[in-house]
Design an enzyme around this catalytic site. Structure first.
Site, PDB file in Angstrom:
ATOM      1  CE  LYS A   1      -3.459  -2.321   2.591  1.00 22.75           C
ATOM      2  NZ  LYS A   1      -2.699  -3.665   2.803  1.00 22.75           N
TER       3      LYS A   1
ATOM      4  CG  ASP B   1       2.248   0.742  20.095  1.00 22.50           C
ATOM      5  OD1 ASP B   1       1.215   0.697  19.130  1.00 22.50           O
ATOM      6  OD2 ASP B   1       2.059   0.249  20.968  1.00 22.50           O
TER       7      ASP B   1
ATOM      8  CB  CYS C   1      -7.607  -8.900   5.732  1.00 23.30           C
ATOM      9  SG  CYS C   1      -6.327  -9.227   7.028  1.00 23.30           S
TER      10      CYS C   1
END
Length: 701
Positions: free
Chosen positions: A443, A488, A562
């Site tokens: 991406k 993070d 997903c």
């Protein structure tokens, strides 16, 4: 001696004197020289009939003619040339009357009274038993399997006769035509009629088409009858084909379930598991019957005498055992679809998705890349109209991930579903973009190509190990506007903020990519979904806070997973809408996909959640995916109305009076609060690791 001097021809020898005898030559004469020599030594014929008279004369005298041992000097071409020459000399004044019969040879070496046969005698082998002159005919191939008699006619001696003989010996055509009707025999006429009947013409085209359709319908009827017989016998060898096969049993509507099918009880299912599980064919047949009954419950369920929940429970248990899921995940996925579509979803997860690649427009065009891969033996075609950079690979003679084009960065192996969030985000050149979970870089590099290597992209991933593959792909594809970092995602926007667009492809359970990772079937529990959902809610709030809400036109955030479960998709989006009032859902820009759920099993979400898009393996032939697009704007303060402005002084005076009254009524008692203050002081001293002083007052109760 040089090469040219060594290969140089010697000087020509002088011509012999007129009176000297000619030196005999043992070389074979060439075609032109032989023709000239023969023409000079042969007497001319007076008429064409002379040659015909000479042949019986020679045969009557019993002259023996030499037979060719190998190849005679007079070839077939020379014989034809001689025949033409004879025809040309027919009108000359010279004849054969003064020539001896022994020397009359029309086709071959000539005789001389003193020297005899002129030519190389080593080439001939005289046969006393020869009855025919082989030099008077064209050269024949040796036939060891035929015994020719003396009564057979002699071969043709002229070009015209040879053509006639060749035409007479021509075999009949394989497919006769109208021009051959006159010369064909009675047997060939029958063959012509059969061939004409087999040919498809404009006259018999419709009749033959109807005959083929009737034959196909008869074959289909036989196949259906055979399948029904096999189903009645309980064979169950063919794979389950979905709800379409269930609806074909129209004859069983009145009788309820099929004969021999009995829904097992809980005790019987427990006994089956204890015995090692039921037979696969029996499970498949039971699933088929359960789907058929549940799909038409009003018509078929009344005659079973069992509750609908029992059929659902049995079907979920059979799905779990047949496809290899744990009971929890099988039930969770089954609840997402209608009964028949659920079977299609589980079946699609057993089939791998198509191999797709994304063209890197920073290095090449899709047309040029496709042509280069086709030249290497790759069979491919464009994915669809919704993307102009995707290619679907069907077959490849070379490893698709190790071609020179791949190593040169002209394309990247990427699932078709991974194109969707980038298309929805639609980054523009010279923008500031954040990819919060970017590894392995599909991406990120796609966004870099859309931005034409302008602006800046911060590619972040929480795992430093995964950033290695991310960096490698960024360099291979030539993306120059990417900065790789490892934080993070929940630390944003403390690390950095003010982005124009943010892409969050959140970590999820992977229930949409079961065809790639079959371990998801058994290693996911209810606790995993609870933890993942909590993490996703934290990440999406940080993503919404990382954009520049004051940007002209607003900032955009795309959230994707997903996964196909509602806990990780619609529930997270609805939570973000409630926690961040400045964010709202907008159209994703994707022309296909299903709308998100607004209600699911007693839960009600915001009505705008229907703007999100869902993608399924069985419906779109790609991995299961979810895409949602937010637009974040700064909330403007509401403009005060005229009535509100008039009432403002009155309300302010009333609040001041209330505050003074509360201060008069409630005073501050230092003696009562002293123990609490001393306890707070002692806690501060203990936090510094020091020993607090002795209490002066009693501790507060």
């Amino acid at each position: 001696m040089g090469r040219r001097q060594r290969n140089k021809q010697p000087d020509p020898e002088p011509l012999p004197e007129p009176g000297a005898a000619a030196k005999p030559s043992f070389k074979k004469l060439g075609k032109r020289k032989a023709d000239a020599d023969i023409q000079s030594k042969r007497p001319a014929k007076k008429a064409k009939e002379g040659a015909a008279k000479s042949k019986p004369a020679a045969a009557a005298k019993g002259k023996k003619v030499p037979e060719a041992k190998g190849k005679a000097k007079g070839t077939a071409k020379q014989a034809e040339a001689w025949d033409d020459e004879d025809e040309g000399n027919a009108g000359s004044g010279e004849g054969w009357e003064d020539v001896d019969d022994d020397a009359k040879m029309a086709d071959g070496p000539t005789f001389d009274d003193d020297e005899g046969l002129i030519g190389d005698l080593d080439e001939f082998d005289v046969d006393d038993d020869a009855d025919d002159d082989p030099l008077r005919r064209p050269t024949q191939e040796l036939d060891l399997g035929s015994d020719e008699s003396d009564d057979e006619p002699a071969p043709p001696t002229s070009r015209r006769a040879a053509k006639k003989a060749k035409k007479a010996a021509r075999p009949p055509k394989v497919i006769p035509t109208a021009s051959d009707a006159s010369s064909s025999s009675s047997s060939s006429d029958d063959d012509d009629e059969d061939a004409a009947a087999d040919r498809v013409t404009a006259a018999n085209f419709a009749a033959r088409s109807r005959a083929l359709d009737a034959q196909a319908a008869a074959d289909a009827a036989l196949d259906r009858a055979e399948l029904q017989r096999a189903d009645a016998d309980g064979a169950g060898d063919e794979e389950f084909a979905g709800a379409d096969e269930m609806e074909e049993g129209e004859d069983e509507v009145d009788t309820g379930v099929a004969e021999g099918f009995v829904l097992p009880t809980a005790e019987e299912r427990a006994a089956e598991r204890a015995a090692g599980g039921p037979d696969v064919a029996a499970v498949q047949r039971r699933m088929r019957e359960c789907v058929r009954v549940l799909g038409r419950w009003r018509a078929l369920g009344a005659g079973t005498g069992r509750a609908r929940a029992e059929f659902v429970e049995q079907l979920v248990a059979d799905i779990a055992s047949y496809y290899g899921y744990n009971d929890f995940l099988a039930e969770k996925l089954f609840q997402l679809f209608p009964v028949a579509e659920a079977i299609e979803f589980f079946e699609a997860n057993e089939v791998p998705r198509p191999v797709t690649i994304r063209t890197n427009t920073l290095r090449t065009r899709r047309r040029d890349l496709a042509q280069a891969l086709i030249n290497r033996g790759v069979t491919l075609e464009p994915i669809g109209k919704w993307t102009n950079v995707g290619l679907q690979v069907f077959e490849s003679n070379v490893p698709i991930g190790a071609t020179p084009e791949y190593l040169a960065g002209q394309y990247m192996l990427q699932a078709a579903s991974s194109f969707l969030p980038v298309i929805a985000l639609a980054p523009q050149p010279n923008e500031r973009v954040l990819d919060m979970a970017s590894s392995p870089g599909g991406k990120t590099t796609h966004m870099a190509a859309l931005m034409q290597n302008t602006g800046i992209i911060f590619a972040n991933d929480a795992s430093k190990v995964r950033t290695k593959s991310l960096t490698a792909n960024v360099h291979r594809l030539g993306c120059k506007n990417v900065v790789v970092c490892s934080y993070d995602g929940r630390e944003f926007p403390k690390v950095m903020g003010g982005f124009d667009r943010v892409l969050l492809d959140a970590p999820c359970s992977g229930t949409g990519v079961i065809s790639k990772d079959a371990s998801v079937k058994i290693n996911k529990s209810e606790r995993d979904f609870a933890l993942l959902s909590h993490l996703q809610k934290q990440l999406i709030l940080c993503a919404l806070d990382s954009v520049n809400a004051g940007r002209a036109g607003g900032a955009y955030v795309v959230y994707s997973t997903c996964s196909v479960t509602v806990d990780e998709n619609e529930a997270v989006v609805d939570y973000a809408l409630r926690k961040r009032p400045g964010a709202r859902l907008v159209e994703t820009g994707l022309a296909f996909g299903r709308e998100g759920f607004t209600r699911f099993r007693g839960k009600t979400f915001d009505e705008s959640v229907k703007l999100t898009r869902r993608f399924y393996p069985h419906a779109h032939n790609m991995d299961g995916f979810f895409v949602a697009k937010f637009k974040v704007e700064r909330r403007a303060k509401a403009a005060p109305t005229a009535d509100a402005e008039a009432d403002a002084p009155v309300k302010a005076k009333a609040k001041a009076v209330e505050a003074e009254a509360s201060l008069e009524e409630v005073g501050f008692d230092e003696e009562a609060d002293k123990p609490y203050l001393e306890d707070a002081k002692r806690r501060r001293i203990k936090a510094k690791g020091l020993r607090p002083p002795r209490r002066t007052v009693e501790a507060a109760a």
